[in-house]
Design a protein around this motif. Structure first.
Motif, PDB file in Angstrom:
ATOM      1  N   UNK B 296     -46.065 -10.317  -4.930  1.00 19.89           N
ATOM      2  CA  UNK B 296     -46.999 -11.406  -5.244  1.00 19.89           C
ATOM      3  C   UNK B 296     -48.346 -11.193  -5.951  1.00 19.89           C
ATOM      4  N   UNK B 297     -48.583 -11.701  -6.906  1.00 22.70           N
ATOM      5  CA  UNK B 297     -47.714 -12.673  -7.961  1.00 22.70           C
ATOM      6  C   UNK B 297     -46.397 -11.798  -8.206  1.00 22.70           C
ATOM      7  N   UNK B 298     -45.145 -12.856  -8.351  1.00 27.00           N
ATOM      8  CA  UNK B 298     -44.037 -12.096  -8.751  1.00 27.00           C
ATOM      9  C   UNK B 298     -43.867 -12.083 -10.308  1.00 27.00           C
ATOM     10  N   UNK B 304     -38.073 -10.202 -16.580  1.00 26.88           N
ATOM     11  CA  UNK B 304     -37.219 -10.687 -17.538  1.00 26.88           C
ATOM     12  C   UNK B 304     -37.175  -9.725 -18.847  1.00 26.88           C
ATOM     13  N   UNK B 305     -38.509  -9.198 -19.117  1.00 28.59           N
ATOM     14  CA  UNK B 305     -38.617  -8.390 -20.254  1.00 28.59           C
ATOM     15  C   UNK B 305     -37.704  -7.223 -19.971  1.00 28.59           C
ATOM     16  N   UNK B 330     -33.565 -13.428  -4.849  1.00 28.88           N
ATOM     17  CA  UNK B 330     -33.906 -14.954  -5.334  1.00 28.88           C
ATOM     18  C   UNK B 330     -34.983 -15.109  -6.648  1.00 28.88           C
ATOM     19  N   UNK B 331     -35.893 -14.141  -6.527  1.00 28.05           N
ATOM     20  CA  UNK B 331     -37.034 -14.318  -7.311  1.00 28.05           C
ATOM     21  C   UNK B 331     -36.510 -13.653  -8.752  1.00 28.05           C
ATOM     22  N   UNK B 332     -35.905 -12.638  -8.646  1.00 27.14           N
ATOM     23  CA  UNK B 332     -35.541 -11.975  -9.828  1.00 27.14           C
ATOM     24  C   UNK B 332     -34.417 -13.101 -10.406  1.00 27.14           C
ATOM     25  N   UNK B 333     -33.471 -13.542  -9.521  1.00 27.95           N
ATOM     26  CA  UNK B 333     -32.560 -14.279 -10.463  1.00 27.95           C
ATOM     27  C   UNK B 333     -33.192 -15.625 -11.119  1.00 27.95           C
ATOM     28  N   UNK B 334     -34.459 -16.079 -10.601  1.00 26.45           N
ATOM     29  CA  UNK B 334     -35.245 -16.896 -11.124  1.00 26.45           C
ATOM     30  C   UNK B 334     -35.686 -16.536 -12.458  1.00 26.45           C
ATOM     31  N   UNK B 335     -36.186 -15.252 -12.473  1.00 29.04           N
ATOM     32  CA  UNK B 335     -36.756 -14.537 -13.523  1.00 29.04           C
ATOM     33  C   UNK B 335     -35.906 -14.435 -14.761  1.00 29.04           C
ATOM     34  N   UNK B 336     -34.472 -14.247 -14.435  1.00 27.39           N
ATOM     35  CA  UNK B 336     -33.372 -14.110 -15.373  1.00 27.39           C
ATOM     36  C   UNK B 336     -32.760 -15.153 -15.712  1.00 27.39           C
ATOM     37  N   UNK B 337     -33.335 -16.181 -15.185  1.00 23.67           N
ATOM     38  CA  UNK B 337     -32.259 -17.590 -15.459  1.00 23.67           C
ATOM     39  C   UNK B 337     -32.075 -17.839 -16.949  1.00 23.67           C
ATOM     40  N   UNK B 338     -30.758 -18.238 -17.404  1.00 23.16           N
ATOM     41  CA  UNK B 338     -30.188 -18.246 -18.634  1.00 23.16           C
ATOM     42  C   UNK B 338     -29.903 -16.902 -19.553  1.00 23.16           C
ATOM     43  N   UNK B 339     -30.332 -15.817 -18.850  1.00 22.79           N
ATOM     44  CA  UNK B 339     -30.110 -14.549 -19.679  1.00 22.79           C
ATOM     45  C   UNK B 339     -28.636 -14.223 -19.683  1.00 22.79           C
ATOM     46  N   UNK B 341     -26.955 -12.676 -17.279  1.00 20.15           N
ATOM     47  CA  UNK B 341     -26.565 -11.702 -16.652  1.00 20.15           C
ATOM     48  C   UNK B 341     -25.920 -11.711 -15.447  1.00 20.15           C
ATOM     49  N   UNK B 342     -25.181 -10.440 -15.116  1.00 20.48           N
ATOM     50  CA  UNK B 342     -24.465 -10.541 -13.880  1.00 20.48           C
ATOM     51  C   UNK B 342     -25.474  -9.770 -12.773  1.00 20.48           C
ATOM     52  N   UNK B 343     -25.442 -10.666 -11.737  1.00 17.60           N
ATOM     53  CA  UNK B 343     -26.492 -10.006 -10.629  1.00 17.60           C
ATOM     54  C   UNK B 343     -25.939  -9.757  -9.268  1.00 17.60           C
ATOM     55  N   UNK B 344     -26.287  -8.746  -8.830  1.00 16.86           N
ATOM     56  CA  UNK B 344     -25.888  -8.500  -7.231  1.00 16.86           C
ATOM     57  C   UNK B 344     -27.197  -8.091  -6.351  1.00 16.86           C
ATOM     58  N   UNK B 345     -26.650  -8.701  -5.178  1.00 18.64           N
ATOM     59  CA  UNK B 345     -27.880  -8.630  -4.039  1.00 18.64           C
ATOM     60  C   UNK B 345     -27.271  -7.689  -2.986  1.00 18.64           C
TER      61      UNK B 345
END
Ligand SMILES: Cc1ncc(C[n+]2csc(CCOP(=O)(O)OP(=O)(O)O)c2C)c(N)n1
Ligand code: SF4
Ligand SMILES: [Mg+2]
Lengths: 338, 417
Positions: B296-298, B304-305, B330-339, B341-345
């Motif tokens: 925080x701040x995230x 994303x970069x 959750x925050x990471x997924x928000x950061x890469x919205x629309x990219x 990518x396949x994401x795993x938690x």
């Protein structure tokens, strides 16, 4: 034949009023230069004892500290009615943090002041913490006891109106027995607040053996100012518990606030005393104890005691508690005393 | 000066070098050694012009900190786990009032069941409390982040939590470089408060704010965190100029340039992950790591970069959003919205469960093959869970779950795979 000294009621007392007193003997409130620390324009109910008590106490503390004072305030009526921002009634540096932490916030302020002074970056500023009975005797009690135990240089003032008034008059551990509140309704076999519960925090403060503990009421301005002034002359943890009638919560007339406070003292319901290091040093004596009924009857929170058939037994129990206070704190003036 | 010392002690020395004026302390493992160290320095006179207050609870610790900070004193405290939860009301109050308190959180699990070992549930439970949260990977970073934290907090009038893994960092003896007083003084100016309780200039602090301005006041807190997004990387550069070390910043990338898989994590586990990544790289796998320092701040844009050219990411976090999955994820997924990518938690290491290289190798390989579940609990003992579920199916009065499961496990000491 032994001589009996005759004392006229008013001579040698301050009840003669300010006009006949030398300026330096006048009360802080009578002084044109008083700070009006809690200024007019706040949103307290008419006749609010807490507003009166805070004004008396903080003006006296300001006077005693050459206006070098910071206050920490608990959540409650005093906080809410004094700072309806963008307006504030406080003429002093003032902070409100939470409901249950005023004593700890004050400890922090005192610590900061001490370091600043040590570093030559600040003067001798003093600290007052203040809160209602709920903020003091219930939710803030842990922080209060911690501040006492460490003997931090803080005067804590509790404005006791016997309940959580700001949230609509609920029971606190300072609500007296039989009193009606929104959570101790006059219903069932034991109407109102039950007996044999609650706590008297001045006695618990004394058990911490702190330098100074006192009780006062808004009925005796002189006594209240004297105690605050004395407290500000002492270092370490100090506690003053002021009885402040609440017209809204008690169901009393706005113009009866001071009368109710006086009756609380004169019946023995509320013992007025001061203590040093855990020992009672003086009391405000009661000349002729009044029956508790005189105190109870004008208050709507006790109306259920005075219905068609008065609750004689309950009133007697309250009388017994008052009598016990009188015995315990030796409140009754002996002959020749006043 | 290079020194072989305990993480807690290194932090205590760093805090002392920042010339704190008020320290309040309430003991809780694994934070104790930090405040003990500071208490010793104050008592011996090595740390001058500082009040050390032994308070009666964490709620009081944060409340004392609020009072001293509002009176213009540089203020520090430390806590963990239950202690952080015990002070929550005051934690929110400190940030709401804009008081630049610095607090170490020696990260530890939250009970019940009571557990003293490390995970990130405590600070992450305070995700939205308005404090800046910086996570240290090493003891050197923990030490240095505290020095940056005071500067950041005071510049922005926002409190800062420095989070370091309990025991793994706090109790580990490592070589650290302890800066000189001159270096710290050159980096960290004296505290100049925006608001202060001062009889010469009386103000009211902490008034009630209604619907007419509450949104704006809250937005300002958000805006300050957005400012911190800019200041944190700059501060890392300023820090490097004085101390010669690249410490801080929002994120750290490791071997991510051509990576197909990027593992994202916070705190000390990054060290283990990097070892595994090195070994997998040696075996020809295109894998890298993104460490998040500022939770925080995230750092949405930085994340994303960093993930721009990868195919998949694995968020490995020591926390669990019960009923949802991951908190960091959750925050990471928000950061890469629309990219695309396949994401795993991956929820790992709760309550001190060891995160081993062996498990990570298997985990990352599985992710690389696209065989990982969206939410995975690393090294979960399914047998123990299933036995308990079965017990609950069989009898209504199945008894306390944690105790039954412990009995099934049959060991007393913590299980290290
Ligand atoms: C943690 C918390 N619990 C409850 C409240 C709600 N609350 C605010 S003021 C108040 C009553 C205050 O009572 P008291 O301290 O006696 O002061 P009074 O209003 O009677 O002067 C309560 C219950 C709160 N603000 N914070
Ligand atoms: S409710 Fe009672 S304490 Fe509160 S402002 Fe009214 S009179 Fe005063
Ligand atoms: Mg009250």
């Amino acid at each position: 034949m032994s001589l009996q000294p005759v004392k006229f009621y008013q001579t040698g007392t301050f009840t003669v009023g300010n006009r006949l007193l030398a300026p330096e003997e006048r009360s802080v409130q009578a002084n044109m230069q008083r700070t009006s620390s809690l200024n007019s324009g706040h949103r307290a109910c008419q006749g609010c004892g807490e507003a009166l008590g805070a004004r008396y106490a903080i003006d006296a503390a300001m006077n005693a500290t050459n206006r070098q004072l910071i206050a920490a305030n608990a959540t409650g009526c005093l906080e809410v009615f004094s700072t309806p921002y963008p307006e504030t009634s406080w003429q002093i540096p003032w902070i409100h943090s939470l409901f249950g932490n005023a004593a700890a916030v004050a400890t922090g302020i005192a610590a900061a002041i001490k370091v600043k002074k040590q570093k030559g970056q600040g003067g001798d500023v003093r600290v007052v913490a203040q809160g209602g009975d709920g903020g003091t005797t219930d939710i803030g009690f842990g922080c209060l006891s911690g501040m006492f135990e460490r003997n931090d240089d803080v005067l804590y003032i509790c404005y006791d109106n016997g309940g959580y008034m700001n949230t609509g008059v609920q029971r606190s551990s300072a609500t007296p027995p039989a009193a009606r509140t929104a959570t101790t309704m006059p219903l069932g076999p034991e109407p109102g607040n039950v007996f044999d519960q609650g706590k008297f925090v001045p006695a618990i403060a004394m058990a911490h053996e702190i330098p100074y503990v006192a009780t006062a009421t808004v009925a005796d301005l002189r006594d209240l100012e004297y105690k605050v002034t004395k407290a500000m002359g002492i270092r370490g943890a100090r506690y003053i518990h002021i009885l402040v009638p609440c017209p809204l919560g008690w169901g009393t007339a706005s113009h009866d606030t001071i009368r109710m406070a006086r009756l609380a003292k004169e019946t023995g319901i509320f013992p007025v005393f001061e203590a040093e290091y855990g020992e009672v040093k003086s009391v405000l004596a009661i000349r002729r104890p009044l029956p508790v009924e005189e105190y109870l009857r004008p208050q709507k929170r006790y109306a259920h005691l005075f219905g068609k058939s008065p609750a004689v037994a309950t009133i007697a129990r309250i009388q017994a508690l008052a009598d016990k206070n009188i015995r315990k704190y030796r409140l009754q003036a002996r002959q020749g005393e006043h | 000066m290079l020194k072989q010392t305990e993480g807690s002690h290194a932090v205590a020395e760093a805090v002392a070098l920042c010339r704190p004026e008020v320290i309040c302390a309430y003991p809780i493992s694994p934070q104790t050694h930090i405040v003990e160290g500071l208490g010793e320095m104050v008592k011996s006179g090595d740390l001058k012009d500082c009040e050390f207050i032994n308070v009666e609870s964490e709620f009081a610790a944060m409340s004392v900190a609020i009072g001293s900070s509002a009176t213009g004193a540089r203020t520090y405290t430390a806590t963990a786990s239950q202690g952080l939860l015990f002070m929550v009301e005051a934690v929110y109050n400190a940030s709401g009032l804009g008081l630049p308190i610095v607090m170490t959180v020696a990260n530890r699990a939250i009970g019940a069941p009571i557990n003293i070992w490390n995970d990130h549930s405590d600070s992450l439970s305070q995700r939205d409390c308005g404090w800046i949260q910086l996570f240290a990977e090493t003891n050197q970073e923990a030490l240095d982040l505290h020095i940056q934290a005071f500067k950041l907090a005071e510049e922005l009038s926002l409190p800062v939590m420095v989070c370091m893994d309990g025991f793994i960092l706090t109790h580990a003896y490592e070589r650290v470089d302890i800066p000189t007083q001159e270096q710290v003084d050159a980096f960290l100016p004296p505290y100049e408060p925006r608001q202060v309780l001062d009889p010469a200039e009386p103000v009211s602090i902490g008034a009630m704010v209604g619907p007419e301005a509450f949104m704006e006041v809250r937005y300002l807190a958000h805006a300050k965190q957005m400012q911190a997004l800019e200041r944190i990387p700059q501060m890392a550069e300023e820090f490097q100029a004085v101390f010669g070390r690249a410490i801080g910043g929002l994120t750290h990338s490791y071997r991510t340039d051509d990576a197909d898989t990027i593992v994202i994590a916070m705190g000390s586990v990054l060290g283990t992950i990097k070892d595994v990544v090195d070994e997998m790289r040696d075996a020809g796998e295109k894998i890298g790591v993104l460490g998040i320092t500022s939770f925080r701040p995230f750092p949405i844009a930085a994340v994303a970069a960093a993930l721009k050219h990868c195919k998949r990411f694995v968020v490995l976090e020591k926390s669990l959003a019960v009923g949802s999955g991951g908190i960091v994820a959750t925050d990471v997924r928000m950061a890469v919205t629309g990219m695309g990518l396949k994401g795993y938690t991956v929820v790992a290491g709760l309550g001190g469960r060891a995160i081993t290289k062996k498990s990570l190798h298997a985990l990352f390989a599985k992710a690389g093959r696209g065989e990982l579940e969206p939410v995975t609990f690393l090294d979960l003992d399914w047998q123990v869970v299933n036995r308990q579920l079965e017990r609950e199916r069989q009898t209504r009065r199945s008894g306390p779950a944690a105790e039954s499961m412990l009995r099934d496990v049959g060991t007393v000491a913590s299980k290290i795979a």
